[in-house]
Write a protein that holds these residues in place. Structure first.
Motif, PDB file in Angstrom:
ATOM      1  N   ASP A 381       0.701  -0.889   0.087  1.00 57.41           N
ATOM      2  CA  ASP A 381       0.055   0.243   0.217  1.00 57.41           C
ATOM      3  C   ASP A 381       0.801   1.911   0.412  1.00 57.41           C
ATOM      4  OD1 ASP A 381      -1.488   1.646   0.386  1.00 57.41           O
ATOM      5  OD2 ASP A 381      -3.013   1.112   1.973  1.00 57.41           O
ATOM      6  N   ARG A 382       0.601   1.796  -0.852  1.00 59.16           N
ATOM      7  CA  ARG A 382       1.815   3.217  -1.292  1.00 59.16           C
ATOM      8  C   ARG A 382       1.814   4.403  -0.319  1.00 59.16           C
ATOM      9  NH1 ARG A 382       5.788   5.582  -6.395  1.00 59.16           N
ATOM     10  NH2 ARG A 382       6.298   6.974  -5.229  1.00 59.16           N
ATOM     11  N   GLU A 383       0.357   4.674  -0.340  1.00 61.50           N
ATOM     12  CA  GLU A 383      -0.035   5.852   0.564  1.00 61.50           C
ATOM     13  C   GLU A 383       0.431   5.502   1.837  1.00 61.50           C
ATOM     14  OE1 GLU A 383      -4.409   7.909   0.818  1.00 61.50           O
ATOM     15  OE2 GLU A 383      -4.400   6.610  -0.955  1.00 61.50           O
ATOM     16  N   ARG A 384       0.093   3.629   2.633  1.00 61.08           N
ATOM     17  CA  ARG A 384      -0.109   4.147   3.568  1.00 61.08           C
ATOM     18  C   ARG A 384       1.848   3.929   3.373  1.00 61.08           C
ATOM     19  NH1 ARG A 384       0.304  -1.223   7.226  1.00 61.08           N
ATOM     20  NH2 ARG A 384       0.267  -0.293   9.494  1.00 61.08           N
ATOM     21  N   GLU A 386       3.700   5.161   2.793  1.00 67.38           N
ATOM     22  CA  GLU A 386       4.497   6.643   2.519  1.00 67.38           C
ATOM     23  C   GLU A 386       4.698   7.683   3.720  1.00 67.38           C
ATOM     24  OE1 GLU A 386       2.868   8.886  -1.218  1.00 67.38           O
ATOM     25  OE2 GLU A 386       4.462   7.942  -1.818  1.00 67.38           O
ATOM     26  N   GLU A 387       3.823   7.230   4.611  1.00 65.77           N
ATOM     27  CA  GLU A 387       2.985   8.325   5.893  1.00 65.77           C
ATOM     28  C   GLU A 387       3.885   7.793   6.130  1.00 65.77           C
ATOM     29  OE1 GLU A 387      -0.834   6.759   6.727  1.00 65.77           O
ATOM     30  OE2 GLU A 387      -1.949   8.266   5.058  1.00 65.77           O
TER      31      GLU A 387
END
Length: 405
Positions: A381-384, A386-387
Motif C-alpha cells: 500500500d504505497r499511500e500507507r 509514504e506515511e
C-alpha cells in the motif's frame, strides 16, 4: 626486470550521500552494505588490490566510524612491509576547516604524497559498483605522456546529460570537460555515444601537486576534482581520456564487461542489486579471477532453509535462516531471518533484519537490524508506506536502520 612505477592510490570516501538517505543516516556512503556480503567501498579497494596497488589512503570525513572499522578489520595488511590500506580522517592540516570539496581533501592530505614520493597518483571514488584493472589505465596514462587521465564510460548521448561529459579528439586528448550538458559531446568514433566521467583519475604526481596548490589560491573555485582540477588540465592540453570499455578484467564475460553503476540514489542502489540476481547476471559477483574482497561474513555459519523455507532467484548470505518463509528475486545480507509464512519479494535486506510470521515485504530496502513484526506489510500500500517511510521516485520503500515495523 623492468621496475614498476611507484604509485599511490587515494580513495575519496568523505561524501555524505544525501540522496541515499536513510541508508546514510548513520554511516558514510562508502560504508553502506551492498550485495549481501560487501560494503560499497569494497569494490574500489578490490580493484586496486587485485591490480597490485597496495599503498592506499582512504580519505574519510562524515560519519566515518563504521567505515574506519570496516577498513581496519576487513582490509588489514599485516606485517612489516611498505604496503598499507589506511583510513585517513580530515585533519585540518591547512587551517581550522573541514574539507571544502574533493580537491581540498587531497590538498589537506598532501603530506601523504610528500611522504610517499610517488611517480603517479591514482584518485578514485569510493561508492561505485564495478570491476576494473587500474594498472591498465596507469599504463595508458604513461604511454599518453600527459599529466592527467580521466576514465570515461560510453553512455548513449540522450542519457549523458546527467554526467560530467568528456569531449576528446581522435588521439584521446580531452578538448572539453562539461558538467551535465544539455547537448553532450559525442565520442570521436560514434556520434550516438558520449564519454561520461567515472570519477576515476590518474595523475603524474608533481603535476597534480602543482594543480592543487594553484586551485587552493583561487577563491572562486569550488575545489572539486571534476569541476575544477580536471578543467585545469584540459585547458593546458594535458588531459587524456581512458576508454573504460578497453579495460579487460580477467574472468569477465561479454555480458558483464564494462559494467559500472553509480549507486548514488535509492533507485540506482536497488537496481544494481537486481542486476546481480538473474540466471546470467549483468554484474557477476562470482568471478574468482577478479574477486571482490570482504570479511563481513567471516563469523557466520552457512545460510539455512528449514520448514519448507525457500529462496528463488535470490542471493542469500551466510548466517541467514529462512524458516517456512518464501524469498523471491531478493538479496539477503548476513544474519537475516525470515519466519514462517513470510514473503520477501523483489527486496534488498541488509544485515541483522528479522521478518516475522506472515509478514509481506515487496520492492523494499530494509536497513540493518530492522524488525518487521508478525503480519506487517511493506511495499503493498504505497499511500500507507509514504506515511511511515521514505518511498523513492521508482516506488522503492526504504525502512531505516534499527526500526521496528
Amino acid at each position: 626486470m623492468r621496475s614498476l612505477p611507484n604509485v599511490l592510490a587515494i580513495v575519496l570516501a568523505g561524501g555524505e550521500g544525501k540522496r541515499l538517505f536513510p541508508l546514510t543516516e548513520d554511516r558514510a556512503k562508502p560504508a553502506v552494505p551492498f550485495g549481501g556480503s560487501y560494503r560499497l567501498i569494497d569494490f574500489v579497494l578490490s580493484n586496486l588490490v587485485n591490480a597490485g596497488y597496495l599503498k592506499i589512503a582512504v580519505l574519510t570525513q562524515y560519519k566515518s566510524h563504521s567505515l574506519d572499522r570496516h577498513i581496519s578489520q576487513a582490509w588489514n595488511l599485516a606485517g612489516p612491509t611498505p604496503q598499507y590500506i589506511a583510513s585517513v580522517p580530515a585533519q585540518q592540516r591547512r587551517g581550522k576547516r573541514w574539507y571544502n570539496g574533493s580537491a581540498d581533501a587531497i590538498v589537506q592530505s598532501l603530506n601523504l604524497i610528500y611522504d610517499e614520493k610517488p611517480d603517479y597518483v591514482i584518485v578514485f571514488g569510493a561508492d561505485h559498483v564495478y570491476r576494473m584493472d587500474p594498472a591498465q589505465m596507469v599504463e595508458e596514462h604513461i604511454a599518453a605522456g600527459l599529466d592527467c587521465s580521466v576514465a570515461g564510460i560510453r553512455v548513449p548521448r540522450e542519457e549523458a546529460t546527467a554526467f560530467g561529459c568528456i569531449q576528446a579528439d581522435g588521439m584521446g586528448t580531452i578538448t572539453e570537460f562539461v558538467e551535465k550538458p544539455a547537448d553532450p559531446p559525442a565520442t570521436p568514433d560514434d556520434p550516438n555515444m558520449s564519454y561520461a566521467s567515472m570519477g576515476n583519475y590518474v595523475f603524474t604526481a608533481q603535476a597534480l601537486i602543482d594543480a592543487l596548490l594553484e586551485d587552493e589560491k583561487n577563491e572562486d573555485s569550488a575545489h572539486d576534482m571534476g569541476g575544477d582540477i580536471i578543467p585545469y588540465f584540459v585547458k593546458r592540453g594535458q588531459a587524456h581520456v581512458y576508454d573504460f570499455m578497453a579495460n579487460e578484467v580477467p574472468g569477465s564475460t561479454e555480458r558483464d564487461h564494462g559494467y559500472w553503476r553509480d549507486v548514488g540514489t535509492i533507485d540506482s542502489f536497488y537496481e544494481a542489486h537486481m542486476d546481480m540476481i538473474s540466471v546470467h547476471p549483468i554484474f557477476n559477483l562470482y568471478n574468482q579471477n577478479w574477486p571482490i574482497h570482504s570479511t563481513d561474513d567471516s563469523n557466520f555459519p552457512p545460510a539455512k532453509f528449514v520448514q519448507n523455507g525457500i529462496a528463488q532467484s535470490s542471493m542469500v548470505a551466510p548466517g541467514c535462516i529462512v524458516s517456512g518463509g518464501t524469498v523471491r528475486n531478493s538479496v539477503l545480507a548476513s544474519d537475516a531471518h525470515v519466519a514462517d509464512g513470510a514473503t520477501v519479494e523483489g527486496s534488498v535486506i541488509l544485515p541483522g533484519v528479522r521478518i516475522g510470521r506472515g509478514a509481506v515485504v515487496r520492492r523494499a530496502i530494509l536497513d540493518k537490524n530492522v524488525v518487521v513484526s508478525d503480519g506487517a506489510i511493506i511495499g503493498v500500500d504505497r499511500e500507507r508506506d509514504e506515511e511511515r517511510f521514505k518511498v523513492s521516485d521508482g516506488g522503492v520503500v526504504v525502512v531505516g536502520k534499527n526500526q521496528k515495523v
